[in-house]
Design a protein around this motif. Structure first.
Motif, mmCIF file in Angstrom:
data_model
loop_
_atom_site.group_PDB
_atom_site.id
_atom_site.type_symbol
_atom_site.label_atom_id
_atom_site.label_comp_id
_atom_site.label_asym_id
_atom_site.label_seq_id
_atom_site.Cartn_x
_atom_site.Cartn_y
_atom_site.Cartn_z
ATOM 1 N N THR B 48 25.919 -11.261 21.270
ATOM 2 C CA THR B 48 25.289 -11.398 21.596
ATOM 3 C C THR B 48 23.984 -11.492 22.310
ATOM 4 N N ALA B 49 24.637 -11.041 23.135
ATOM 5 C CA ALA B 49 23.443 -10.782 24.121
ATOM 6 C C ALA B 49 22.638 -9.758 23.972
ATOM 7 N N ARG B 50 23.404 -8.788 23.271
ATOM 8 C CA ARG B 50 22.974 -7.472 23.438
ATOM 9 C C ARG B 50 21.861 -7.165 21.675
ATOM 10 N N VAL B 51 22.442 -7.562 20.818
ATOM 11 C CA VAL B 51 21.862 -7.432 19.816
ATOM 12 C C VAL B 51 20.041 -8.489 19.995
ATOM 13 N N ARG B 52 20.441 -10.191 20.974
ATOM 14 C CA ARG B 52 19.161 -10.549 21.165
ATOM 15 C C ARG B 52 18.306 -9.548 21.799
ATOM 16 N N SER B 53 18.021 -8.313 22.132
ATOM 17 C CA SER B 53 16.687 -7.430 22.318
ATOM 18 C C SER B 53 16.659 -6.346 21.965
ATOM 19 N N MET B 54 17.636 -6.372 20.355
ATOM 20 C CA MET B 54 17.130 -5.375 19.079
ATOM 21 C C MET B 54 16.746 -5.839 18.299
ATOM 22 N N PRO B 55 15.231 -5.471 17.740
ATOM 23 C CA PRO B 55 14.733 -6.194 16.997
ATOM 24 C C PRO B 55 15.183 -5.841 15.405
ATOM 25 N N GLY B 56 15.702 -5.211 15.178
ATOM 26 C CA GLY B 56 16.402 -4.235 14.309
ATOM 27 C C GLY B 56 17.411 -5.028 13.801
ATOM 28 N N PHE B 57 18.215 -6.097 14.086
ATOM 29 C CA PHE B 57 19.312 -7.088 14.292
ATOM 30 C C PHE B 57 18.740 -8.640 14.255
ATOM 31 N N ARG B 58 17.165 -8.611 14.088
ATOM 32 C CA ARG B 58 17.363 -9.877 13.732
ATOM 33 C C ARG B 58 15.414 -10.265 13.217
ATOM 34 N N ARG B 59 15.728 -8.824 12.235
ATOM 35 C CA ARG B 59 14.508 -8.989 11.048
ATOM 36 C C ARG B 59 14.846 -9.340 9.786
ATOM 37 N N LYS B 60 13.966 -10.783 8.895
ATOM 38 C CA LYS B 60 14.989 -11.207 7.882
ATOM 39 C C LYS B 60 14.075 -10.466 7.313
ATOM 40 N N LEU B 61 13.818 -10.732 5.567
ATOM 41 C CA LEU B 61 13.041 -10.158 4.452
ATOM 42 C C LEU B 61 12.329 -11.631 4.166
ATOM 43 N N PHE B 62 10.892 -11.015 4.093
ATOM 44 C CA PHE B 62 9.976 -12.161 4.139
ATOM 45 C C PHE B 62 8.702 -11.625 2.452
ATOM 46 N N ASP B 63 8.974 -12.633 1.235
ATOM 47 C CA ASP B 63 8.512 -12.704 0.109
ATOM 48 C C ASP B 63 7.512 -13.259 -0.305
ATOM 49 N N SER B 64 6.921 -13.463 -1.169
ATOM 50 C CA SER B 64 6.152 -14.787 -1.992
ATOM 51 C C SER B 64 5.281 -14.453 -3.300
ATOM 52 N N ALA B 65 5.916 -15.343 -4.216
ATOM 53 C CA ALA B 65 5.142 -15.078 -5.360
ATOM 54 C C ALA B 65 3.829 -14.528 -5.798
ATOM 55 N N LEU B 66 3.054 -14.434 -4.890
ATOM 56 C CA LEU B 66 1.959 -13.914 -4.438
ATOM 57 C C LEU B 66 1.353 -12.707 -4.364
ATOM 58 N N ASN B 67 2.316 -11.978 -3.818
ATOM 59 C CA ASN B 67 2.304 -11.183 -2.630
ATOM 60 C C ASN B 67 2.766 -9.965 -4.141
ATOM 61 N N LEU B 68 1.667 -8.929 -4.122
ATOM 62 C CA LEU B 68 1.516 -7.975 -4.920
ATOM 63 C C LEU B 68 2.505 -6.994 -4.950
ATOM 64 N N ASP B 69 2.666 -6.556 -3.043
ATOM 65 C CA ASP B 69 2.387 -5.302 -2.733
ATOM 66 C C ASP B 69 4.252 -5.688 -2.440
ATOM 67 N N HIS B 70 4.724 -4.360 -1.727
ATOM 68 C CA HIS B 70 5.939 -4.737 -1.274
ATOM 69 C C HIS B 70 6.383 -5.437 -0.140
ATOM 70 N N PRO B 71 7.709 -6.243 -0.109
ATOM 71 C CA PRO B 71 7.534 -7.437 1.172
ATOM 72 C C PRO B 71 7.879 -7.193 2.599
ATOM 73 N N ALA B 72 7.569 -8.471 3.397
ATOM 74 C CA ALA B 72 7.450 -7.939 4.621
ATOM 75 C C ALA B 72 8.539 -8.109 5.673
ATOM 76 N N TRP B 73 9.196 -7.940 6.585
ATOM 77 C CA TRP B 73 9.852 -7.994 8.000
ATOM 78 C C TRP B 73 9.056 -8.851 8.504
ATOM 79 N N VAL B 74 9.913 -10.111 8.944
ATOM 80 C CA VAL B 74 9.318 -11.078 9.771
ATOM 81 C C VAL B 74 10.699 -11.525 10.838
#
Lengths: 474, 474
Positions: B48-74
């Motif tokens: 847990t302590a190590r994962v906290r400092s690594m963004p790749g383990f904490r980003r998730k997908l974000f999308d919406s019905a109005l988005n016409l392009d690819h989804p985003a990482w948040v």
């Protein structure tokens, strides 16, 4: 090919990665009774032989882009037991915490809709030598009654009960046929306005009648009037489970002492446990929690489909401190709610859901889920409580005596707890499922069931003693 | 908020319940080196302590019905380690069969896209006292290089290596913003025709150049020319895995004896194992199997996104019985293919996939999958083979020495086998993933790797001895 009913399909349309609509069951087996002893390969062979003769385990979903109506069930011609039966173990020390954690992981995984909608995870490594089975079935494929009957078909009354004979009259589902599905779907879709016109008046007429009853104090609590607790919010797809086993003899002692029904004692015990759990968290509401109680309409509905259920709302009396007062209130309330529910008509939920459209329902559910709307409108109900009567005698699952069977039902946005109770072989098995984010300490609630029942047993014993003394004065 | 590249998103759009696009890795740990000894809670705390400092383990997908392009990482502001790290055990006797079975179940489950796209299943109960980790990451979140680098950040060169310092310059992803996503998506979408106009000519011009090279015998094998084997058909979502560990010293011995590259020896060993496996099944084709080999373009591409890969087709020489002849053929062929591939341009796959539309790609993939089209057109390639160089020294994962790390890549319709090879600490680790319906006896293939390498070692030793005798005549 057999088309799903609207209610059965609704469990497909309403499913999201957070709102998982499968039902699970944790079965604990005493394998010392297995003739010749337990071993996994023999167990799987036996299970395979039995599943072959049961269509509910071999049917899968079939749909096509051209189909305008609900999807259909077809025979899985490539049925493969290895996609359904998995073998795993609990880590050391193999106690209830490790078992519940593992089952929570299993309950949190979405099911693969391209194969028959059931899984069994055979779990070894338990500290007491038991073997557990975590079964998982999609709600589109079973409801409480059909699920129990499917499991019952795998069970016998003795360790060496013979395999059930395949039923020669059993209807054959047949293969997938895209054209049949599309044409039938078109006809069903075209007929919808007509059918809707028939159902609509009775549904709309309900509301004034409900309000009239409510004024007379004879109605179920109206939805959206439940108090908000930590259990009520948007749910994630993360499940945890806990369980409790009570003595059915004690439940009956209470029932007899106060002249109520077993179901009243069960509901009063659930309420007592919730009182303790919420009070310990300093969040016991002044008004009663409202439970949604699924009701089987297998005997009273003439509608097709697997799910023969309706639901009723009931007040649990969690605000009442005195256990006897709570029990009596529950008894009075349950009788009233049943009569109100009967007046709504057994097939109401089935008739309405027949019009559910895949895209509209699914899309709406995703929006509801993404925006966490459940956190912004009043609480519809606080939890789901279900009480399923099981067999009063010992049951054997492929030769192993079932020492406990905990039913684990689904949860919904806004109500992150499901309590399902099942009597069996002199025990009352209580299965709890929650969204882990809303109730991380679910064992606290499970462990409150014993004291909640004892509280009732204590007053029941006192009352019985007083009565006996009065009848036999020295 | 950071928008996914087209290639990263394509791994989301192309995923179906049969074609699961996560990458797994089975890591076997010698926990006797853990300072203070292994226990799960401490292990999770450290992770847990190590994962906290690594963004790749904490980003998730974000999308919406109005988005016409690819989804985003948040950034996942509700990040909860308990949704990612699971503890489980293998059933007795805890050998490789039980471990592989369990990992096959894990690899067959779809990931929850509402949380960061990774899981680690910590597996206890192994017969030799090891602890295994089955890691699972979605291909949209990692490619071979970034995945390895994320794992590497969890590792140290000593058992007591300190935690990595959080990087203060690390870019913050930020929260989800529906409006930003929609507006940015509209701009991206509107700009597509222009960007496509730039990419199109180079893509179209490829074909005549490819054909010209093929005429000169300098081209990669054209797609759709591979022979059909039992490995090539529509896949189900059912995965099985197997693995093999070889001595890297022996690979180098062969390399030195014949003056080729490590990669040539690896490919010739893969070919030798496949030859045995197919010959034992009486289905060895007369022409060579064609492998799709992912190529990292991290050094040569200037395009954004996580997946910096391209792919090349290569003939394995499975039709050649003589191991040395096969090795030499592989060496010549690999050199030629690399030069052809370089001429295609490193960013070709990335540029094309930038235009992938979620609905069109996803819909087409479902139709392709449902109609089992992979069984009706010629085979594009027979399998995926990937060779990833790892560190030549011992590596410690949270203090435990890694005794093996088997990479387990995704499989695709039409090619139900993935062989990924990784060198590490003097060993060559071979991870195999297949669709269980197409290759139910995958251990037969894994067990053919040892003999396939020995065959090469034998001639290499003979050659070295002859050379030594020639240099030192008695």
């Amino acid at each position: 090919m057999e088309r799903l009913s609207g209610l059965d399909s609704t469990f497909l349309y309403l499913e999201t990665p957070s709102q998982l609509l499968h039902v699970c069951g944790l079965i604990v087996l005493d394998v010392s009774t297995v003739p010749g002893g337990y071993n996994f390969p023999a167990f799987k062979t036996e299970l395979t032989a039995r599943v072959r003769s049961m269509p509910g385990f071999r049917r899968k979903l079939f749909d096509s882009a051209l189909n305008l109506d609900h999807p259909a069930w077809v025979e899985d011609t490539q049925f493969d037991i290895d996609r359904h039966v998995h073998r795993v173990a609990v880590p050391a020390p193999g106690g209830r915490a490790e078992l519940a954690d593992l089952c929570g992981h299993i309950a949190s995984q979405q099911m693969d809709r391209t194969i028959p909608l059931w899984e069994m995870w055979v779990i070894e490594g338990l500290d007491d030598g038991s073997v557990a089975i975590m079964s998982k079935m999609h709600h589109a494929n079973v409801d409480g009654v059909t699920g129990a009957s499917m499991m019952a078909q795998l069970c016998g009354l003795t360790p060496d009960a013979p395999r059930p004979e395949p039923d020669p009259d059993q209807p054959q589902l047949g293969r997938a046929n895209t054209l049949d599905l599309a044409v039938g779907g078109l006809i069903g879709f075209a007929g919808r306005p007509l059918k809707m016109a028939k159902v609509l008046p009775s549904g709309v007429a309900l509301l004034p009648r409900w309000i009239r009853r409510a004024r007379r104090g004879e109605a179920m609590p109206a939805p959206f009037t439940a108090p908000r607790t930590s259990l009520n919010g948007a749910i994630t797809g993360h499940r945890n489970i806990a369980y409790s086993q009570l003595d059915l003899g004690k439940v009956k002692l209470v029932k007899d002492a106060f002249g109520v029904k077993v179901n009243d004692v069960v509901m009063a015990t659930v309420a007592g446990a919730l009182r303790r759990y919420l009070a310990d968290r300093d969040e016991l509401p002044d008004s009663s929690l409202v439970a949604m109680v699924p009701v089987s309409v297998h005997d009273t509905s003439d509608r097709p489909g697997t799910n023969q259920i309706s639901g009723m709302f009931t007040q649990l009396g969690t605000q009442i401190a005195d256990p006897v007062e709570r029990l009596n209130e529950t008894n009075v309330h349950n009788t009233m709610v049943k009569s109100h529910n009967a007046s709504l008509g057994a097939s109401l939920l089935q008739d309405w859901s027949q019009f559910a459209a895949p895209a509209a329902f699914g899309g709406a559910m995703r929006v509801y889920s993404n925006l966490k709307l459940a956190e912004h409108h009043p609480v519809v109900h606080n939890l789901v409580v279900s009480n399923v009567p099981g067999p009063p005698v010992p049951l054997y699952f492929l030769g192993a005596r079932i020492s406990a069977m905990y039913p684990l039902g689904p949860i919904f946005h806004g109500a992150g707890l499901n309590v399902t109770v099942m009597s069996m072989d002199g025990k009352l098995n209580v299965g709890l499922v929650s969204c882990r984010e809303l109730a991380p300490q679910l064992w606290d609630l499970a462990d409150a069931f014993g004291p909640a029942l004892e509280e009732l047993v204590k007053v029941a014993r006192a009352k019985t003693r007083k009565r006996t003394r009065a009848a036999n004065p020295k």
